[in-house]
Design a protein around this motif. Structure first.
Motif, PDB file in Angstrom:
ATOM      1  N   VAL A   5       0.618  -1.536   0.009  1.00 26.59           N
ATOM      2  CA  VAL A   5       0.359  -0.027  -0.271  1.00 26.59           C
ATOM      3  C   VAL A   5       0.697   1.210  -0.175  1.00 26.59           C
ATOM      4  CG1 VAL A   5      -1.573   1.681   1.376  1.00 26.59           C
ATOM      5  CG2 VAL A   5      -2.041  -1.259   0.876  1.00 26.59           C
ATOM      6  N   ALA A   6       1.753   1.158   1.137  1.00 29.14           N
ATOM      7  CA  ALA A   6       3.035   2.311   0.792  1.00 29.14           C
ATOM      8  C   ALA A   6       3.819   2.625  -0.710  1.00 29.14           C
ATOM      9  CB  ALA A   6       4.450   2.698   2.058  1.00 29.14           C
ATOM     10  N   ALA A   7       3.713   1.573  -1.417  1.00 35.98           N
ATOM     11  CA  ALA A   7       4.623   1.532  -2.871  1.00 35.98           C
ATOM     12  C   ALA A   7       3.211   2.529  -3.640  1.00 35.98           C
ATOM     13  CB  ALA A   7       5.314   0.161  -2.846  1.00 35.98           C
ATOM     14  N   GLY A   8       2.020   1.624  -3.517  1.00 32.82           N
ATOM     15  CA  GLY A   8       1.084   2.483  -4.395  1.00 32.82           C
ATOM     16  C   GLY A   8       0.701   1.776  -4.685  1.00 32.82           C
ATOM     17  N   VAL A   9       0.478   0.321  -4.389  1.00 32.72           N
ATOM     18  CA  VAL A   9      -0.231  -0.723  -4.954  1.00 32.72           C
ATOM     19  C   VAL A   9      -1.811  -0.293  -5.163  1.00 32.72           C
ATOM     20  CG1 VAL A   9      -0.712  -1.983  -2.986  1.00 32.72           C
ATOM     21  CG2 VAL A   9      -0.938  -2.693  -5.500  1.00 32.72           C
ATOM     22  N   ALA A  10      -2.321  -0.670  -7.011  1.00 30.62           N
ATOM     23  CA  ALA A  10      -4.205  -0.579  -7.157  1.00 30.62           C
ATOM     24  C   ALA A  10      -4.629  -1.035  -7.271  1.00 30.62           C
ATOM     25  CB  ALA A  10      -2.996  -0.118  -9.224  1.00 30.62           C
ATOM     26  N   TYR A  11      -4.441  -2.444  -6.973  1.00 29.33           N
ATOM     27  CA  TYR A  11      -5.584  -3.754  -6.207  1.00 29.33           C
ATOM     28  C   TYR A  11      -4.987  -4.476  -5.206  1.00 29.33           C
ATOM     29  CZ  TYR A  11      -7.214  -1.809 -10.629  1.00 29.33           C
ATOM     30  OH  TYR A  11      -7.877  -0.832 -11.987  1.00 29.33           O
ATOM     31  N   LEU A  12      -5.820  -5.148  -4.363  1.00 26.18           N
ATOM     32  CA  LEU A  12      -5.252  -6.478  -4.103  1.00 26.18           C
ATOM     33  C   LEU A  12      -6.563  -7.545  -4.943  1.00 26.18           C
ATOM     34  CD1 LEU A  12      -5.114  -4.863  -0.180  1.00 26.18           C
ATOM     35  CD2 LEU A  12      -3.436  -5.327  -1.857  1.00 26.18           C
ATOM     36  N   ASP A  13      -6.287  -9.204  -5.372  1.00 24.47           N
ATOM     37  CA  ASP A  13      -6.796  -9.377  -5.698  1.00 24.47           C
ATOM     38  C   ASP A  13      -6.718 -10.454  -5.014  1.00 24.47           C
ATOM     39  OD1 ASP A  13      -7.932 -10.827  -8.372  1.00 24.47           O
ATOM     40  OD2 ASP A  13      -5.771 -12.102  -7.327  1.00 24.47           O
ATOM     41  N   THR A  14      -7.755 -10.753  -4.118  1.00 19.57           N
ATOM     42  CA  THR A  14      -7.749 -12.179  -3.858  1.00 19.57           C
ATOM     43  C   THR A  14      -8.933 -13.266  -3.953  1.00 19.57           C
ATOM     44  OG1 THR A  14      -8.086 -12.513  -0.886  1.00 19.57           O
ATOM     45  CG2 THR A  14      -9.402 -10.952  -2.630  1.00 19.57           C
ATOM     46  N   ALA A  15      -9.844 -14.214  -2.808  1.00 23.62           N
ATOM     47  CA  ALA A  15     -10.867 -14.840  -4.074  1.00 23.62           C
ATOM     48  C   ALA A  15     -11.351 -16.382  -2.186  1.00 23.62           C
ATOM     49  CB  ALA A  15     -10.243 -15.579  -4.947  1.00 23.62           C
ATOM     50  N   PRO A  16     -12.171 -16.288  -2.389  1.00 25.43           N
ATOM     51  CA  PRO A  16     -12.609 -16.831  -1.102  1.00 25.43           C
ATOM     52  C   PRO A  16     -12.289 -18.599  -1.074  1.00 25.43           C
ATOM     53  CG  PRO A  16     -14.593 -15.948  -2.018  1.00 25.43           C
ATOM     54  CD  PRO A  16     -14.006 -15.894  -2.998  1.00 25.43           C
ATOM     55  N   VAL A  72     -25.667 -15.745  -5.899  1.00 25.89           N
ATOM     56  CA  VAL A  72     -24.564 -15.292  -5.977  1.00 25.89           C
ATOM     57  C   VAL A  72     -24.477 -13.617  -5.076  1.00 25.89           C
ATOM     58  CG1 VAL A  72     -23.495 -13.295  -7.463  1.00 25.89           C
ATOM     59  CG2 VAL A  72     -24.834 -15.703  -8.736  1.00 25.89           C
ATOM     60  N   ARG A  73     -25.905 -13.525  -4.735  1.00 26.00           N
ATOM     61  CA  ARG A  73     -25.681 -12.533  -3.892  1.00 26.00           C
ATOM     62  C   ARG A  73     -25.146 -12.581  -1.952  1.00 26.00           C
ATOM     63  NH1 ARG A  73     -30.410 -11.727  -4.779  1.00 26.00           N
ATOM     64  NH2 ARG A  73     -30.514 -10.206  -5.488  1.00 26.00           N
ATOM     65  N   GLN A  74     -25.472 -13.908  -1.373  1.00 28.90           N
ATOM     66  CA  GLN A  74     -24.786 -14.636  -0.636  1.00 28.90           C
ATOM     67  C   GLN A  74     -23.094 -14.496  -0.252  1.00 28.90           C
ATOM     68  OE1 GLN A  74     -26.021 -18.637   0.541  1.00 28.90           O
ATOM     69  NE2 GLN A  74     -25.771 -18.598   2.964  1.00 28.90           N
ATOM     70  N   SER A  75     -22.842 -14.953  -2.018  1.00 29.38           N
ATOM     71  CA  SER A  75     -21.664 -15.281  -1.915  1.00 29.38           C
ATOM     72  C   SER A  75     -20.451 -13.825  -1.981  1.00 29.38           C
ATOM     73  CB  SER A  75     -20.606 -15.600  -3.025  1.00 29.38           C
ATOM     74  OG  SER A  75     -21.527 -17.358  -3.336  1.00 29.38           O
ATOM     75  N   VAL A  76     -20.939 -13.023  -2.260  1.00 33.44           N
ATOM     76  CA  VAL A  76     -20.453 -11.785  -2.752  1.00 33.44           C
ATOM     77  C   VAL A  76     -20.142 -10.741  -1.035  1.00 33.44           C
ATOM     78  CG1 VAL A  76     -22.718 -10.311  -3.502  1.00 33.44           C
ATOM     79  CG2 VAL A  76     -20.534  -9.373  -3.989  1.00 33.44           C
ATOM     80  N   GLN A  77     -21.964 -10.870  -0.572  1.00 26.91           N
ATOM     81  CA  GLN A  77     -22.004 -10.317   1.031  1.00 26.91           C
ATOM     82  C   GLN A  77     -21.069 -10.672   1.833  1.00 26.91           C
ATOM     83  OE1 GLN A  77     -26.045 -11.001   1.428  1.00 26.91           O
ATOM     84  NE2 GLN A  77     -26.517  -8.873   0.584  1.00 26.91           N
ATOM     85  N   SER A  78     -20.547 -12.390   1.875  1.00 24.91           N
ATOM     86  CA  SER A  78     -19.749 -13.013   2.188  1.00 24.91           C
ATOM     87  C   SER A  78     -17.973 -12.245   1.840  1.00 24.91           C
ATOM     88  CB  SER A  78     -19.717 -13.985   2.224  1.00 24.91           C
ATOM     89  OG  SER A  78     -20.775 -14.933   2.111  1.00 24.91           O
TER      90      SER A  78
END
Length: 302
Positions: A38-49, A95-101
């Motif tokens: 974050v301090a280095a200016g990263v644009a995105y954090l990429d993750t997944a369940p 899908v809604r439950q997945s994104v809300q989680s």
């Protein structure tokens, strides 16, 4: 202009990659990696369940930041939809439950980029999964919808749908499938945000040729050639590979994972290094422009 960069966080939530020697970092070290990025200016954090507890680690970091802190955009993914054929309402609920989680685990008000993790869901259930993604976008739970693909054919399917905002594609110094047919350019012209992942091919590019496991022995010769070229240019294979992707026109962001803080710092140094000469890029295209899928597609490693 060189692509922005995203921090891939699969390694923060689980042991990941064919060349992983450090394993999953302790939680304190994972927070240090996030802070440094974050301090280095990263644009995105990429993750997944499915990346172990990666979403929870990011969420814990976000929760502890002050309200004035700048948080990178979040990219996460919808798990593969393994339901029996169901009506639109049932898939909408899934899908809604997945994104809300994910929103709950990440401690964010919405998801910036929400991707299908399984490209089969581009067409599964009669298109109901795509309809469900469009619904949660209309509701404001996500800002952009898209897909993470493995093959050019899957990207072509995404293009034909005409309703997606983002796509992740595998792209690295050994894998030129999206370059040979100008598919990267077409994806860019479609207006989609284009992420390149597998920059180090799940760590295969970083391995010494003699250490490559027998099922991947066809990769040994390309890896030898890569090391010879890197040595000639007074670069490491990692530096050469990262610069090749960084300088490609049309990419919005490249996803870089790491297991240790030193790996992250090395990546940051390379990101800031000079561009590759055009003559070097032509040599790379000549050497590695047409490798077999058995080498460049991890799905086939299994």
């Amino acid at each position: 202009m060189a692509a922005k960069w995203a921090l891939g966080t699969a390694q923060l939530g689980q042991p990941y990659g064919i060349a992983n020697k450090a394993g999953k970092p302790p939680r304190k070290r994972a927070r240090e990696i996030l802070q440094t990025a974050v301090a280095a200016g990263v644009a995105y954090l990429d993750t997944a369940p499915v990346y172990g507890n990666s979403e929870n680690i990011i969420g814990d970091y976000i929760r502890k930041q002050s309200s004035s802190s700048t948080i990178p955009s979040i990219v996460t993914k919808l798990p593969a939809v393994r339901l029996h054929p169901l009506d639109q309402t049932s898939i909408d609920d899934f899908v809604r439950q997945s994104v809300q989680s994910s929103i709950h685990r990440l401690h964010v008000p919405h998801i910036d980029v929400y991707l299908l993790h399984d490209p089969a869901d581009l067409t599964s259930h009669g298109g109901n999964v795509i309809s469900a993604l469009s619904t949660i976008k209309e509701e404001g739970l996500v800002k952009r919808i898209g897909v993470s693909v493995y093959t050019p054919g899957e990207a072509e399917t995404a293009l034909r749908l005409g309703c997606l905002d983002a796509i992740q594609i595998p792209l690295n110094i050994l894998d030129h499938r999206f370059l040979r047919t100008h598919l990267l350019k077409r994806l860019t012209l479609s207006g989609m945000v284009v992420f390149a992942r597998s920059i180090y091919l799940q760590g295969l590019i970083l391995m010494e040729p003699e250490n490559v496991p027998r099922p991947l022995e066809r990769a040994r010769e390309p890896l030898r050639k890569l090391r010879l070229l890197a040595r000639e240019l007074d670069m490491t294979p990692a530096q050469l590979s990262l610069c090749f992707v960084r300088d490609l026109p049309g990419l919005d962001s490249m996803i870089l994972g790491c297991e240790t803080l030193e790996q992250l710092r090395q990546n940051l140094r390379v990101i800031r290094s000079p561009s590759l000469p055009e003559a070097v890029r032509r040599r790379i295209e000549h050497l590695f422009g047409d490798l077999p899928d058995a080498v460049i597609n991890p799905v086939q490693w299994r």
